[in-house]
Scaffold this motif. Structure first.
Motif, PDB file in Angstrom:
ATOM      1  N   THR A 106       0.911  -1.306   0.019  1.00  0.00           N
ATOM      2  CA  THR A 106      -0.226  -0.053   0.042  1.00  0.00           C
ATOM      3  C   THR A 106       0.908   1.190   0.019  1.00  0.00           C
ATOM      4  O   THR A 106       1.741   1.341   0.897  1.00  0.00           O
ATOM      5  N   ASP A 107       0.441   2.335  -0.893  1.00  0.00           N
ATOM      6  CA  ASP A 107       1.194   3.603  -0.835  1.00  0.00           C
ATOM      7  C   ASP A 107       0.994   4.165   0.538  1.00  0.00           C
ATOM      8  O   ASP A 107      -0.008   3.938   1.198  1.00  0.00           O
ATOM      9  N   ARG A 108       2.015   4.653   1.202  1.00  0.00           N
ATOM     10  CA  ARG A 108       2.124   5.220   2.640  1.00  0.00           C
ATOM     11  C   ARG A 108       0.943   6.025   2.866  1.00  0.00           C
ATOM     12  O   ARG A 108       0.462   6.276   4.262  1.00  0.00           O
ATOM     13  N   LEU A 109       0.600   6.832   1.705  1.00  0.00           N
ATOM     14  CA  LEU A 109      -0.323   7.973   1.785  1.00  0.00           C
ATOM     15  C   LEU A 109      -1.900   7.444   1.688  1.00  0.00           C
ATOM     16  O   LEU A 109      -2.712   8.383   1.515  1.00  0.00           O
ATOM     17  N   ASN A 110      -2.247   6.209   1.316  1.00  0.00           N
ATOM     18  CA  ASN A 110      -3.417   5.706   1.111  1.00  0.00           C
ATOM     19  C   ASN A 110      -4.494   6.195   2.269  1.00  0.00           C
ATOM     20  O   ASN A 110      -4.216   6.369   3.245  1.00  0.00           O
ATOM     21  N   HIS A 111      -5.504   6.310   1.894  1.00  0.00           N
ATOM     22  CA  HIS A 111      -6.929   6.667   2.584  1.00  0.00           C
ATOM     23  C   HIS A 111      -7.090   5.696   3.689  1.00  0.00           C
ATOM     24  O   HIS A 111      -6.742   4.564   3.577  1.00  0.00           O
ATOM     25  N   ALA A 112      -7.406   6.085   4.880  1.00  0.00           N
ATOM     26  CA  ALA A 112      -7.596   5.544   6.129  1.00  0.00           C
ATOM     27  C   ALA A 112      -8.646   4.308   5.734  1.00  0.00           C
ATOM     28  O   ALA A 112      -8.589   3.094   6.358  1.00  0.00           O
ATOM     29  N   SER A 113      -9.646   4.266   4.801  1.00  0.00           N
ATOM     30  CA  SER A 113     -10.539   3.481   4.618  1.00  0.00           C
ATOM     31  C   SER A 113      -9.643   2.212   3.871  1.00  0.00           C
ATOM     32  O   SER A 113     -10.065   0.973   4.263  1.00  0.00           O
ATOM     33  N   ILE A 114      -8.633   2.489   3.146  1.00  0.00           N
ATOM     34  CA  ILE A 114      -7.846   1.412   2.692  1.00  0.00           C
ATOM     35  C   ILE A 114      -7.048   0.734   3.718  1.00  0.00           C
ATOM     36  O   ILE A 114      -6.803  -0.283   4.006  1.00  0.00           O
ATOM     37  N   LEU A 115      -6.387   1.608   4.482  1.00  0.00           N
ATOM     38  CA  LEU A 115      -5.579   0.874   5.546  1.00  0.00           C
ATOM     39  C   LEU A 115      -6.392   0.261   6.467  1.00  0.00           C
ATOM     40  O   LEU A 115      -5.948  -0.729   7.076  1.00  0.00           O
ATOM     41  N   ASP A 116      -7.582   0.627   7.034  1.00  0.00           N
ATOM     42  CA  ASP A 116      -8.168  -0.022   7.861  1.00  0.00           C
ATOM     43  C   ASP A 116      -8.619  -1.370   7.321  1.00  0.00           C
ATOM     44  O   ASP A 116      -8.886  -2.472   8.041  1.00  0.00           O
ATOM     45  N   GLY A 117      -9.302  -1.443   5.991  1.00  0.00           N
ATOM     46  CA  GLY A 117      -9.346  -2.809   5.272  1.00  0.00           C
ATOM     47  C   GLY A 117      -8.258  -3.774   5.571  1.00  0.00           C
ATOM     48  O   GLY A 117      -8.622  -4.852   5.787  1.00  0.00           O
ATOM     49  N   ILE A 118      -7.125  -3.153   5.262  1.00  0.00           N
ATOM     50  CA  ILE A 118      -5.943  -4.202   5.406  1.00  0.00           C
ATOM     51  C   ILE A 118      -5.661  -4.627   6.607  1.00  0.00           C
ATOM     52  O   ILE A 118      -5.413  -5.686   6.735  1.00  0.00           O
ATOM     53  N   ARG A 119      -5.887  -3.715   7.585  1.00  0.00           N
ATOM     54  CA  ARG A 119      -5.670  -4.248   8.825  1.00  0.00           C
ATOM     55  C   ARG A 119      -6.603  -5.198   9.371  1.00  0.00           C
ATOM     56  O   ARG A 119      -6.094  -6.165  10.127  1.00  0.00           O
ATOM     57  N   ILE A 120      -8.021  -4.910   9.062  1.00  0.00           N
ATOM     58  CA  ILE A 120      -8.805  -6.018   9.667  1.00  0.00           C
ATOM     59  C   ILE A 120      -9.010  -7.315   8.999  1.00  0.00           C
ATOM     60  O   ILE A 120      -9.267  -8.341   9.551  1.00  0.00           O
ATOM     61  N   SER A 121      -8.226  -7.429   7.749  1.00  0.00           N
ATOM     62  CA  SER A 121      -8.006  -8.451   6.933  1.00  0.00           C
ATOM     63  C   SER A 121      -6.910  -9.655   7.680  1.00  0.00           C
ATOM     64  O   SER A 121      -6.930 -10.708   7.253  1.00  0.00           O
TER      65      SER A 121
END
Length: 385
Positions: free
Chosen positions: A116-131
């Motif tokens: 993931t690009d370091r500056l991707n939106h929180a919705s992307i980062l949260d989706g990765i985290r919960i996966s």
């Protein structure tokens, strides 16, 4: 045992001390901060169409789409949108956040790597985290760094037992810049990863008929090779909701496993009805798109001429970088007092405090010049403190 409300108060005190306190506010003044890029949220034709349809649809959707919340307008909009952006199928969900969050949670897992690009939106980062996936950050827009991470993972997992997913925005909402999409697709061909591309801030403005940056930068074969494209109704379309474009089999998979879709109340039927109408308007707004981008170039040129520091924006989003949270708040408050609605964006949303100036088609060159003039005055006031 700690007192909950004492803990809450301590956190709020810390937020205040760091100049990071946030609160909901009623908007007023000339709009330099919203995501209503094409002005459709207040477009007279949109309002007229809404009034013509308002007696047809219920106030609410009443349930999730898999129970009783689905409607003909939703199915129709999905077909219209998929056709508009030349995709096989599309899935409408309640918000853009839900789209990214639910998609990444559905296709990633502990058995895969997500880059993931370091500056991707929180919705992307949260989706990765919960996966539960193994998250690999690459430096913002740095495809050479992405390549090095992909090569390293290939060494760690030469048999490729673990899936690789790469996710990026096509236009970053806090910096106004974009990745090299052709180079990104070349990496996809070489390394065979699943690609998720978020077109939220580009759709409606770039490419023929406003179809997005992929239609500006890529050919048909390249566009079709993108596994998932994510869009929002809450920006250039002037509404609310999110929509994922993918293969038919991909849509079927999401309908059956995407928890944020399955267990959420469906969007209002009127929203999807208006969204199909909005598509017809967007396709004919070439003049407005041209004027918007011309205003953006004028703003960037004028800010640089007057000694302001901005990001390497290539778009209608023009972030003005400042030295501290306090300075950003001072600038924003001063501009708002002058009738210009500009907002301060601070950590942790962004690493560097800034004013995020986001332009829309309702603005004029006169508005742009006034904004720069006011910014110069505000800088003088700040320097004299």
């Amino acid at each position: 045992m700690a007192n909950h409300w004492e803990e809450v108060q301590k956190k709020l005190d810390s937020i205040h001390e760091k100049q990071l306190f946030r609160e909901t506010r009623i908007y007023q003044g000339i709009d330099f901060c919203s995501n209503d890029y094409m002005g459709l949220a207040t477009n007279p034709s949109m309002l007229e169409y809404f009034l013509s349809q308002k007696d047809i649809y219920p106030f609410g959707s009443t349930a999730s789409r898999l129970v009783r919340g689905n409607s003909a307008s939703m199915d129709r909009f999905e077909r219209d949108f998929a056709n508009f952006v030349e995709g096989e199928a599309a899935l409408l969900v309640s918000t853009g956040f839900t789209a990214n969050f639910g998609l990444l949670d559905s296709i990633a897992g502990p058995d895969c790597y997500v880059f993931t690009d370091r500056l991707n939106h929180a919705s992307i980062l949260d989706g990765i985290r919960i996966s539960g996936a193994k998250k690999k950050y690459y430096n913002h827009l740095d495809l050479f760094h992405l390549r090095s991470l992909l090569e390293k993972v290939d060494l760690e997992d030469p048999s490729r037992n673990k899936k690789r997913i790469v996710v990026t925005e096509s236009l970053f909402s806090m910096d106004g810049d974009s990745p090299d999409l052709k180079s990104l697709l070349a990496l996809k061909n070489e390394f065979g990863f699943v690609l998720v591309l978020d077109e939220a801030h580009a759709f409606g403005i770039y490419g023929p008929m406003g179809k997005g940056l992929v239609f500006q930068d890529l050919d048909h074969t390249e566009i079709q090779s993108i596994d998932y494209r994510v869009y929002t109704l809450g920006k250039s379309m002037g509404l609310e909701g999110g929509i994922i474009v993918t293969k038919r089999i991909g849509r079927d998979h999401l309908v059956n496993v995407m928890r944020s879709f399955i267990f959420s109340t469906a969007p209002l039927p009127m929203v999807s009805e208006l969204a199909s109408f909005a598509l017809s308007l967007l396709g004919s707004m070439d003049k407005e798109r041209k004027n918007l981008l011309a205003m953006a170039e004028e703003l960037k040129h004028s800010l640089k001429q007057n000694g302001f520091l901005i990001t390497n924006s290539t778009s209608h989003i023009v972030p003005l970088l400042l030295e501290s949270e306090k300075e950003a708040l001072f600038y924003a408050a001063s501009l708002q007092e002058a009738g210009l609605d500009v907002r301060a964006i601070r950590p942790p949303t962004v690493p560097t405090p800034r004013l995020r100036i986001s332009l829309n088609t309702k603005l004029t060159i006169k508005n742009i010049h006034r904004l720069v003039e006011e910014l110069v005055l505000v800088r003088e006031k700040w320097s004299s403190l």
